[in-house]
Structures are given as C-alpha cells and as structure tokens.
Scaffold this motif. Structure first.
Motif, PDB file in Angstrom:
ATOM      1  N   TYR A 106      34.790  41.457  38.343  1.00  0.00           N
ATOM      2  CA  TYR A 106      35.132  40.071  38.624  1.00  0.00           C
ATOM      3  C   TYR A 106      35.019  39.837  40.123  1.00  0.00           C
ATOM      4  CZ  TYR A 106      36.913  40.499  33.934  1.00  0.00           C
ATOM      5  OH  TYR A 106      37.009  40.743  32.599  1.00  0.00           O
ATOM      6  N   PRO A 144      30.886  33.131  39.697  1.00  0.00           N
ATOM      7  CA  PRO A 144      29.915  33.835  38.851  1.00  0.00           C
ATOM      8  C   PRO A 144      29.239  34.978  39.618  1.00  0.00           C
ATOM      9  CG  PRO A 144      29.614  31.450  38.691  1.00  0.00           C
ATOM     10  CD  PRO A 144      30.605  31.705  39.795  1.00  0.00           C
ATOM     11  N   ALA A 145      28.916  36.049  38.903  1.00  0.00           N
ATOM     12  CA  ALA A 145      28.337  37.241  39.536  1.00  0.00           C
ATOM     13  C   ALA A 145      27.094  36.921  40.358  1.00  0.00           C
ATOM     14  CB  ALA A 145      28.022  38.282  38.480  1.00  0.00           C
ATOM     15  N   ASP A 147      26.178  34.251  41.992  1.00  0.00           N
ATOM     16  CA  ASP A 147      26.525  33.614  43.274  1.00  0.00           C
ATOM     17  C   ASP A 147      27.198  34.604  44.214  1.00  0.00           C
ATOM     18  OD1 ASP A 147      25.508  31.243  42.237  1.00  0.00           O
ATOM     19  OD2 ASP A 147      27.493  30.482  41.665  1.00  0.00           O
TER      20      ASP A 147
END
Length: 159
Positions: A106, A144-145, A147
């Motif tokens: 995360y 989000p990953a 970004d």
C-alpha cells in the motif's frame, strides 16, 4: 549583504531537509511484500512544510518522512490506524484507518495540509482556528500503485 547571504544559505537549508538515503529502486521495499505481511510505503514529495512528518502505525512510530523521501514498514495484516504529525509540536495529528492484506503493498502519500497556510491570513481569529484544528500539519492519502511508483522513482529513503 544580508540578503545575499540568505539567498546563498537557502539552498543549503532546503537540501538539509531532504531525504539522503538509498533510492527507492535500490531498496528491498521496491520488491514484493512478504507473503504473510502487508507493506505500507509512506512517501513525501516537496511541499510548503519543511519539517519532517513523523508517521506511526497503530501508535508505534515508523519514522519521519523527509522532503523527497520515503519510509516503509512490513506489518501484520488487518485493520490499522495510520497517523502523521510534527514531532514535539502539540498541534494534533492526522489519522486515517485502512485494512491491509497479506502479500499486498500500500502506498500512502504524506503532504502538508494546505488549509493551515490560510490561518495566518485570518489574523487573531486564524490563531484561534489553528489552535482548535486538531488534525495537525500533515495529511495522508492512499495512492494507486502506478502513481506512487512514478513519484518514488525520484525519492530517497528517509533516515
């Protein structure tokens, strides 16, 4: 002459406030999270607050995130409380809750709460509002990953 010295000193001051560790891609945190743990990567780009943001998970301090820096923690999966504040400054803390799963990573962006820049413009009333604002200097948001990984390419590990 004073202004000239101040102009020369400013870049040195700002550089001292930036993360100096390894680049994200050169750390183990750029690899997948362990299968039995959740990974949280806190990162920070530049913003108006030059102080480091202290971050914690469930009240346990993970560390301080500098400008252009990141820190990460591998934790047990489940419901977690994330918080950010300026250490030694009693102006409150920003808190978010999230559920994290095993084997997942995360990304949480830490940034200055821009609303706090408005308080001085309100004069004495702004001072009272600032004291009543218990959310602190920083905010956090899940990103989000794709970004986050773009931003993390340029960031270094905070000490």
């Amino acid at each position: 002459m004073k202004n000239f010295v101040a102009i020369l000193a400013l870049p040195l001051f700002l550089a001292a406030c930036s993360a100096t560790g390894a680049r994200f891609a050169d750390t183990l945190f750029s690899k997948p999270a362990p299968a039995d743990r959740a990974r949280i990567v806190f990162y920070r780009e530049s913003d108006a607050n030059f102080r480091a943001a202290t971050v914690a998970i469930d009240g346990a301090i993970v560390g301080a995130v500098d400008h252009y820096g990141f820190i990460a923690a591998d934790i047990a999966p489940g419901d977690r409380e994330l918080s950010a504040w300026v250490r030694y400054v009693p102006v409150g803390e920003f808190v978010v809750r999230m559920t994290v799963g095993a084997g997942e990573t995360y990304y949480v962006r830490v940034s200055h709460r821009s609303v706090r820049m408005l308080y001085p413009l309100l004069g004495a009333a702004g001072g009272l509002v600032a004291l009543a604002d218990r959310k602190g200097e920083f905010q956090m948001e899940a990103v989000p990953a794709a970004d986050a990984l773009r931003a993390l390419q340029e960031l270094k590990q905070s000490d």
